[in-house]
Design a protein around this motif. Structure first.
Motif, PDB file in Angstrom:
ATOM      1  N   PRO A  73      -8.148 -12.189  -2.750  1.00  0.00           N
ATOM      2  CA  PRO A  73      -9.380 -11.485  -2.417  1.00  0.00           C
ATOM      3  C   PRO A  73      -9.764 -10.481  -3.503  1.00  0.00           C
ATOM      4  N   ASP A  74     -11.060 -10.278  -3.661  1.00  0.00           N
ATOM      5  CA  ASP A  74     -11.575  -9.385  -4.704  1.00  0.00           C
ATOM      6  C   ASP A  74     -11.108  -7.948  -4.538  1.00  0.00           C
ATOM      7  N   PHE A  75     -10.884  -7.479  -3.313  1.00  0.00           N
ATOM      8  CA  PHE A  75     -10.518  -6.080  -3.123  1.00  0.00           C
ATOM      9  C   PHE A  75      -9.174  -5.745  -3.762  1.00  0.00           C
ATOM     10  N   LEU A  76      -8.343  -6.738  -4.041  1.00  0.00           N
ATOM     11  CA  LEU A  76      -7.075  -6.462  -4.723  1.00  0.00           C
ATOM     12  C   LEU A  76      -7.289  -6.014  -6.165  1.00  0.00           C
ATOM     13  N   TYR A 105       0.828  -1.207   0.000  1.00  0.00           N
ATOM     14  CA  TYR A 105       0.000   0.000   0.000  1.00  0.00           C
ATOM     15  C   TYR A 105       0.864   1.259   0.000  1.00  0.00           C
ATOM     16  N   ALA A 106       1.916   1.262   0.825  1.00  0.00           N
ATOM     17  CA  ALA A 106       2.810   2.430   0.882  1.00  0.00           C
ATOM     18  C   ALA A 106       3.472   2.671  -0.464  1.00  0.00           C
ATOM     19  N   VAL A 107       3.927   1.607  -1.108  1.00  0.00           N
ATOM     20  CA  VAL A 107       4.591   1.757  -2.408  1.00  0.00           C
ATOM     21  C   VAL A 107       3.577   2.114  -3.499  1.00  0.00           C
ATOM     22  N   SER A 108       2.330   1.706  -3.328  1.00  0.00           N
ATOM     23  CA  SER A 108       1.312   1.989  -4.353  1.00  0.00           C
ATOM     24  C   SER A 108       0.984   3.474  -4.451  1.00  0.00           C
ATOM     25  N   TRP A 109       1.427   4.271  -3.491  1.00  0.00           N
ATOM     26  CA  TRP A 109       1.254   5.720  -3.603  1.00  0.00           C
ATOM     27  C   TRP A 109       2.058   6.251  -4.781  1.00  0.00           C
ATOM     28  N   ILE A 110       3.138   5.566  -5.124  1.00  0.00           N
ATOM     29  CA  ILE A 110       3.945   5.958  -6.291  1.00  0.00           C
ATOM     30  C   ILE A 110       3.208   5.567  -7.563  1.00  0.00           C
ATOM     31  N   SER A 111       2.722   4.331  -7.609  1.00  0.00           N
ATOM     32  CA  SER A 111       1.970   3.830  -8.759  1.00  0.00           C
ATOM     33  C   SER A 111       1.090   2.670  -8.308  1.00  0.00           C
ATOM     34  N   GLN A 112      -0.177   2.678  -8.707  1.00  0.00           N
ATOM     35  CA  GLN A 112      -1.105   1.599  -8.353  1.00  0.00           C
ATOM     36  C   GLN A 112      -0.622   0.244  -8.858  1.00  0.00           C
ATOM     37  N   ASP A 113       0.088   0.228  -9.972  1.00  0.00           N
ATOM     38  CA  ASP A 113       0.574  -1.026 -10.558  1.00  0.00           C
ATOM     39  C   ASP A 113       1.609  -1.717  -9.671  1.00  0.00           C
TER      40      ASP A 113
END
Length: 122
Positions: free
Chosen positions: A114-117, A38-46
């Motif tokens: 899980p679906d939320f991913l 989650y922390a790294v996804s602030w840079i890019s959702q991918d």
């Protein structure tokens, strides 16, 4: 005496993080991995899923290394120099094998993600 107590703490925490306690993944490794992703996804959702896997792997390696250091503190009377390179290689190897096992279980649909991913990918 303090060295042995520190060793017991390291073994206990390391066990909770290590692949040996697969049942504790839900409480320790997966939340740590999720927060890392989650922390790294602030840079890019991918980057969320790859870095969640990396975070999971790192938490397992840390657990194995903590257990190795703790056992050494508990059972080795005369502290000799630790072979950090050997400890790290053993930790990396066993955690990598365990991570590939888990990825294989997801790949062959023995376990489901899980679906939320995938909430943003629809």
């Amino acid at each position: 005496m303090l060295t042995k107590i520190k060793g017991l703490v390291f073994v206990g925490v390391g066990y909770m993080l290590s692949p040996l306690s697969w049942w504790n993944d839900l409480f320790f490794n997966l939340p740590i991995a999720y927060l890392f992703g989650y922390a790294v996804s602030w840079i890019s959702q991918d980057l969320f899923l790859p870095f969640t896997i990396i975070g999971y792997w790192i938490s397992n390696v840390l657990g194995i290394l903590m257990m190795q250091m703790g056992v050494t503190d508990i059972f080795v009377e005369q502290q000799k120099e630790r072979n950090l390179k050997k400890d790290l290689l053993v930790g990396l190897g066993s955690s990598t094998a365990y991570t590939f096992l888990i990825l294989g279980l997801f790949y062959f649909h023995v376990l489901e993600l899980p679906d939320f991913l995938f909430a943003n990918s629809h």
